[in-house]
Write a protein that holds these residues in place. Structure first.
Motif, short mmCIF file in Angstrom:
data_model
loop_
_atom_site.label_atom_id
_atom_site.label_comp_id
_atom_site.label_asym_id
_atom_site.label_seq_id
_atom_site.Cartn_x
_atom_site.Cartn_y
_atom_site.Cartn_z
N GLU A 107 0.67 -1.02 -0.29
CA GLU A 107 -0.20 0.24 0.39
C GLU A 107 0.60 0.74 -0.26
O GLU A 107 1.88 1.52 0.64
CB GLU A 107 -1.21 -0.48 1.52
CG GLU A 107 -1.95 0.89 1.80
CD GLU A 107 -2.32 1.65 2.99
OE1 GLU A 107 -3.11 1.29 3.11
OE2 GLU A 107 -1.48 2.01 3.35
N ASN A 112 -4.59 12.22 0.28
CA ASN A 112 -5.78 13.00 0.99
C ASN A 112 -6.65 13.61 0.10
O ASN A 112 -6.25 14.51 -1.12
CB ASN A 112 -5.71 13.83 1.76
CG ASN A 112 -4.57 12.75 3.27
OD1 ASN A 112 -5.02 11.86 3.17
ND2 ASN A 112 -4.14 13.47 3.55
N HIS A 121 4.05 12.37 0.07
CA HIS A 121 3.27 11.34 -0.70
C HIS A 121 3.75 10.63 -2.15
O HIS A 121 3.69 9.77 -2.48
CB HIS A 121 2.04 11.71 -1.41
CG HIS A 121 0.81 11.98 -0.10
ND1 HIS A 121 0.50 13.45 0.27
CD2 HIS A 121 0.19 11.22 0.75
CE1 HIS A 121 -0.32 13.72 0.89
NE2 HIS A 121 -0.46 12.50 1.49
N TYR A 302 -9.23 7.52 11.96
CA TYR A 302 -8.65 7.45 11.52
C TYR A 302 -7.90 6.06 11.25
O TYR A 302 -7.72 4.72 10.64
CB TYR A 302 -7.13 7.79 11.05
CG TYR A 302 -5.54 8.08 10.02
CD1 TYR A 302 -5.80 7.67 8.58
CD2 TYR A 302 -4.83 7.74 10.89
CE1 TYR A 302 -4.82 7.41 7.74
CE2 TYR A 302 -3.86 7.47 9.99
CZ TYR A 302 -3.72 7.85 8.42
OH TYR A 302 -2.42 7.05 7.88
N ASP A 306 -8.39 2.45 9.73
CA ASP A 306 -7.64 1.61 9.16
C ASP A 306 -7.85 -0.18 10.20
O ASP A 306 -7.23 -1.10 9.46
CB ASP A 306 -6.23 1.73 9.95
CG ASP A 306 -4.97 2.73 8.83
OD1 ASP A 306 -5.02 1.92 7.76
OD2 ASP A 306 -3.98 3.81 9.38
N1 ARG Z 1 -3.37 9.18 3.83
C1 ARG Z 1 -2.48 9.43 4.50
C2 ARG Z 1 -1.87 10.08 4.83
O1 ARG Z 1 -2.05 11.04 4.35
C3 ARG Z 1 -1.68 8.29 4.77
C4 ARG Z 1 -2.45 6.78 5.25
C5 ARG Z 1 -1.29 5.21 4.90
N2 ARG Z 1 -1.78 4.62 5.17
C6 ARG Z 1 -2.71 3.75 6.28
N3 ARG Z 1 -2.87 2.56 6.22
N4 ARG Z 1 -2.85 4.66 7.17
O2 ARG Z 1 -0.97 10.94 5.96
#
Ligand code: ARG
Length: 554
Positions: A107, A112, A121, A302, A306
């Motif tokens: 992954e 976002n 990212h 969050y 997960d």
């Molecule tokens: N969207 C999150 C961010 O920008 C990262 C996600 C990472 N993956 C996960 N399974 N939490 O910080």
């Protein structure tokens, strides 16, 4: 490949016993070595002298020596040339079965919605993609996932801001819709400081979104679409794909209806404790701070998503699935907490959860952060890379400039252990003489230019060459390719491959500068051409595994 060949020959000598073949750090300690203590632990009565006598008879080695702790071997020219021949002739230069029958989710990226696609990212995308490629190269079945952040209470604020101050038509027409969304979000926070009532309105919008209100849902979907216009462009430029959920990955909102059963399971296993209305998991001996699973207004977080994600993965891909999350070091503690909770729930065995962390980018000593307001837009960085690369790749056109620019950024991201910070400096990135993407691409192009001028197919079947030092050193590097790929894959470490390719390229350039290839006598021409072909193949395959293109001319 060579290592397997040696192990096979040696285990005959040791009666089929398992032993570890070591790779000494210096040539003076051999190309490979075995620890004598290890042999003695397998067979206490072993006679090392007679083992060495037997090893000397194997024609893989030019010499075998005993030191106090080790038996060191040097490879014979015959085996080197045989392997060189295979690489220069064959199409499939990696014949590994290290990952055969194994399944793994990688992954990565995970940007976002309605937020900038950050440099962080970018790192996740580049490193995650390279790890996925490495694993695929050694035979793993790889699932490429993208955990896009598209859910959470912040969307209440986003919708509220858009409703109050935004104009959908303007955003729609803009070529930077995400930037306008970010501006609105920032405005929300500024206004909310003066007018705290706004927070209540935002909460109400999120509640509406969760309960399926059509207007809330519509605006949210538009935010998703606008963001994906940008993501798609970036992924296309980087040449990166995902395999799950129709190529977009399973985003956070996918787990909206999958959280309840997970919360129930945590509750049933008596792991959920209440504190001031919120629900948390506490850890034994306070190993980590508690992890919140439900806020006091019962909204999820969050972490809740997960947990639901990993439970879903367990069910969809089976209990043996290994999961890699490529996410920045700043989330290290969070992932330790998450994995611990999953361990307490009995969801996985050791080694099945891996957080590959990346360090930060530093631009001229300035820490990159989106909160501090100095947002760096990735599109600008990628565009600038192409522009600067166009200057060094001279007249090769836009495609090559793009390959060089993107290659430079990727190499810079991959060449060091991922957890280290990366210094971003255009001059180093594009330095043709240093440890850079363009240097590797340039070396590859050099091999192709030689090959195109040679007009013959090399034959080195006779194997009775005396090798010059530069030739021998280079062939010794070449024959290690598969071993390196396996090492990099099993350690989830693309930098291991970068180090190898860089040293191979340096070795090739030394060979190229010291010895004539096309002007050599006919027999030597065949040898040196085979070496050049093999180097080209390995450089190209290696770069491609790292996600970097190798144009024929730059
Ligand atoms: N969207 C999150 C961010 O920008 C990262 C996600 C990472 N993956 C996960 N399974 N939490 O910080």
């Amino acid at each position: 490949m060579i290592k397997d060949q040696i192990i096979k020959a040696l285990s005959k000598t040791f009666g089929g016993q398992d032993f570890t073949l070591l790779t000494p750090k210096q040539d003076s300690f051999g190309d490979f070595a075995i620890n004598i203590k290890q042999l003695q632990s397998i067979d206490p009565k072993i006679n090392i002298k007679s083992v060495i006598d037997q090893l000397k008879k194997i024609d893989l080695f030019s010499s075998v020596e005993e030191t106090r702790e080790f038996i060191n071997f040097w490879l014979s020219n015959k085996i080197l040339l045989e392997n060189l021949n295979q690489i220069s002739k064959g199409d499939n230069i990696i014949k590994s079965s290290a990952g055969k029958g194994k399944k793994i989710i990688v992954e990565y990226s995970s940007p976002n919605i309605a937020k900038p696609f950050t440099i962080g990212h970018l790192r996740s995308t580049v490193i995650g993609d390279a790890i996925a490629n490495l694993l695929e190269a050694v035979g793993y079945k790889v699932f490429r996932d993208n955990h896009v952040g598209d859910w959470g209470t912040q969307f209440g604020k986003q919708i509220c801001a858009l409703k109050k101050w935004g104009d959908e038509t303007t955003i729609e027409k803009s070529d930077k819709p995400v930037k306008l969304l970010v501006d609105l979000y920032v405005k929300f926070h500024q206004e909310a400081e003066e007018n705290p009532k706004l927070d209540g309105e935002a909460r109400e919008w999120f509640r509406k979104l969760e309960t399926g209100d059509s207007e809330a849902r519509r605006i949210w979907e538009r935010c998703v679409d606008w963001s994906w216009i940008e993501f798609d462009k970036i992924y296309k430029t980087l040449g990166v794909i995902f395999t799950e959920n129709k190529g977009r990955g399973y985003e956070e909102s996918y787990f909206e209806d999958k959280m309840k059963p997970v919360i129930d399971e945590i509750e049933q296993k008596k792991l959920l404790k209440e504190n001031e209305g919120a629900k948390l998991v506490y850890f034994d001996k306070d190993e980590y701070p508690p992890l919140m699973i439900l806020k006091k207004d019962d909204s999820t977080l969050y972490s809740t998503r997960d947990l639901a994600t990993d439970k879903f993965r367990l069910e969809k891909y089976g209990p043996d699935i290994v999961i890699i999350n490529e996410v920045g070091t700043e989330q290290s503690l969070y992932f330790q907490q998450l994995f611990k909770v999953e361990e307490m729930l009995g969801w996985f065995k050791k080694g099945q959860r891996i957080h590959i962390k990346h360090g930060m980018y530093r631009f001229k000593d300035q820490k990159m952060s989106t909160r501090s307001g100095n947002v760096i837009w990735l599109e600008d960085v990628l565009g600038e890379a192409e522009k600067r690369a166009a200057k060094i790749s001279e007249s090769q056109g836009r495609d090559v400039a793009k390959q060089v620019g993107i290659g430079a950024i990727k190499w810079n991201d991959l060449k060091k252990t991922s957890s280290q910070d990366v210094v971003f400096n255009w001059d180093d990135l594009l330095n043709m003489k240093g440890n850079s993407g363009p240097y590797l691409q340039y070396t590859y192009a050099r091999t192709q230019s030689v090959i195109s001028k040679a007009l013959i197919k090399p034959k080195i079947d006779s194997c009775d060459f005396k090798l010059r030092k530069e030739e021998q050193m280079l062939i010794k590097e070449l024959v290690r390719f598969q071993e390196i790929i396996e090492l990099a894959a099993t350690q989830y470490a693309p930098n291991v491959l970068c180090n190898y390719l860089y040293s191979l390229a340096k070795q090739f350039n030394l060979f190229y500068e010291k010895l004539p290839i096309l002007k050599a006598d006919e027999k030597t021409l065949h040898l040196r051409l085979a070496i050049t072909i093999a180097t080209g193949k390995i450089l190209k395959r290696g770069l491609n595994i790292l996600g970097i293109d190798a144009p024929n001319t730059i």
